[in-house]
Design a protein around this motif. Sequence first.
Motif, short mmCIF file in Angstrom:
data_model
loop_
_atom_site.label_atom_id
_atom_site.label_comp_id
_atom_site.label_asym_id
_atom_site.label_seq_id
_atom_site.Cartn_x
_atom_site.Cartn_y
_atom_site.Cartn_z
N TYR A 167 0.83 -1.20 0.00
CA TYR A 167 0.00 0.00 0.00
C TYR A 167 0.87 1.26 0.00
N MET A 168 1.85 1.28 0.89
CA MET A 168 2.70 2.46 1.02
C MET A 168 3.58 2.65 -0.21
N PHE A 169 4.13 1.54 -0.73
CA PHE A 169 5.00 1.66 -1.89
C PHE A 169 4.22 2.07 -3.14
N SER A 170 2.97 1.63 -3.25
CA SER A 170 2.15 2.02 -4.41
C SER A 170 1.98 3.53 -4.47
N ILE A 171 1.77 4.15 -3.31
CA ILE A 171 1.63 5.61 -3.26
C ILE A 171 2.95 6.28 -3.63
N ILE A 172 4.05 5.77 -3.07
CA ILE A 172 5.38 6.33 -3.39
C ILE A 172 5.67 6.20 -4.87
N GLN A 173 5.38 5.05 -5.44
CA GLN A 173 5.67 4.80 -6.85
C GLN A 173 4.81 5.69 -7.75
N PHE A 174 3.55 5.87 -7.39
CA PHE A 174 2.63 6.66 -8.22
C PHE A 174 3.12 8.10 -8.35
N PHE A 175 3.67 8.65 -7.26
CA PHE A 175 4.13 10.04 -7.27
C PHE A 175 5.65 10.15 -7.41
N SER A 176 6.25 9.22 -8.16
CA SER A 176 7.70 9.24 -8.35
C SER A 176 8.11 9.69 -9.74
N GLY A 177 7.17 9.67 -10.69
CA GLY A 177 7.52 10.00 -12.06
C GLY A 177 8.15 8.85 -12.81
N TYR A 178 8.15 7.66 -12.21
CA TYR A 178 8.77 6.50 -12.87
C TYR A 178 7.90 5.99 -14.01
N ILE A 179 6.66 5.70 -13.68
CA ILE A 179 5.77 5.10 -14.67
C ILE A 179 4.70 6.10 -15.10
N TYR A 180 4.07 6.75 -14.12
CA TYR A 180 3.00 7.69 -14.42
C TYR A 180 3.61 9.07 -14.66
N PRO A 181 3.45 9.66 -15.86
CA PRO A 181 4.08 10.95 -16.18
C PRO A 181 3.64 12.06 -15.23
N VAL A 182 4.58 12.88 -14.80
CA VAL A 182 4.29 13.98 -13.89
C VAL A 182 3.36 14.99 -14.55
N ASP A 183 3.46 15.15 -15.87
CA ASP A 183 2.63 16.12 -16.59
C ASP A 183 1.14 15.85 -16.43
N TYR A 184 0.77 14.59 -16.16
CA TYR A 184 -0.64 14.22 -16.06
C TYR A 184 -1.15 14.29 -14.62
N ILE A 185 -0.26 14.58 -13.70
CA ILE A 185 -0.66 14.70 -12.30
C ILE A 185 -1.17 16.12 -12.05
N PRO A 186 -2.34 16.30 -11.43
CA PRO A 186 -2.85 17.65 -11.15
C PRO A 186 -1.82 18.48 -10.39
N ILE A 187 -1.74 19.75 -10.71
CA ILE A 187 -0.71 20.63 -10.15
C ILE A 187 -0.68 20.61 -8.61
N PRO A 188 -1.85 20.68 -7.92
CA PRO A 188 -1.79 20.65 -6.44
C PRO A 188 -1.13 19.37 -5.89
N LEU A 189 -1.29 18.26 -6.62
CA LEU A 189 -0.73 17.00 -6.15
C LEU A 189 0.74 16.83 -6.51
N ARG A 190 1.25 17.73 -7.33
CA ARG A 190 2.67 17.61 -7.72
C ARG A 190 3.61 17.90 -6.56
N TYR A 191 3.10 18.52 -5.50
CA TYR A 191 3.95 18.73 -4.33
C TYR A 191 4.35 17.39 -3.72
N LEU A 192 3.50 16.37 -3.90
CA LEU A 192 3.85 15.02 -3.43
C LEU A 192 5.00 14.46 -4.26
#
Length: 250
Positions: A167-192
Motif C-alpha cells: 500500500y505504502m510503496f504504491s503511493i510512493i511509486q505513483f508520485f515518483s515519475g517513474y511510470i506515471y508521467p508527472v505532466d498528467y498529475i494535477p498541479i496541487p498534487l505535484r507537491y507530493l
Amino acid sequence: MSLLYLLQIRFKLLFKNSVDTLSIQVRTLTTLLPILIMTIVGTSQNDKTSFVLVSFLLTLFIGNNVIMCSIYAMEEKRMGRGSYYQVMGISPNRIILGNMIPWIMISFFSNILAFSISSYFFHISVLSSKLFEMILIILILTIQSYCIGFVVAYFAVKRNNIKTTFYMFSIIQFFSGYIYPVDYIPIPLRYLVYTNPFFYGIDGFRQLLHLDYFLNISFQSKMGLIFLMTVLLLVGVKVISAMSWQWDNA
C-alpha cells in the motif's frame, strides 16, 4: 554478531534457495514485460524506447529493494530471530541491512543483464559521456530504496502485515515519475512528487542520458536535492532503528 556474519548467512540462503531467488526476479519481470514490449514495439524512436526501458528497469530494481526490506523483516519476526537479535542488542538496521546487501547485489546484476539483453534485442543505443555521474545516481537511488524500504518495514512489522508495504510503496511509486508521467498529475498534487526522493534521482538519470526529463534545472542543482533527500532519509533510518520494534507476535 557482526554485519559480515549476517551477510554470509544471507548469501548462503540465497544460493541454497537459488530457484526462489530467481523466481522473485522472473515474476516481477514478467508482470510488466508485456507492457514494456507493447510500448517499445509501438514506437520506432530510439530515445522513446530508451526512456521506457530505463524507467522500467529502475522501477523494477528500486521497487524490489523497498519490498524485500519488509519481506526480510517479516521473515526475521516469523522465525523468532528478531526478538533474539533484540536481546543481543543488535539494531534492526543491522538485521535488515545484513539481509539486504546480498539481495541488492544479485538484483543489480540481474537488472544489468536484463538491460543488456533488451538493448541487443530491441537494437537500443544508450550512450552517455558522464558514466561517473550515472554510477553515482544509481548508488544514491540504491541507498534511498533501502532507507525507504527500512522505514516501510517498521510499519509492516508493527502491524504484522506485509500488505502495508505494498500500500505504502504504491503511493510512493505513483508520485515518483517513474511510470506515471508527472505532466498528467494535477498541479496541487505535484507537491507530493517534489517531496518524493526517487523523483530527483530518476529525473537526473534521464537527463544524463539526454532523454525526456521533467525538472528543468541544472544537473548540479538536481544533485544537491538528491543529496539532501538522501541525508534526510538516513536520519529517518537512524530514528526508526532506535524505536521499539514489535518483533514478538503478541
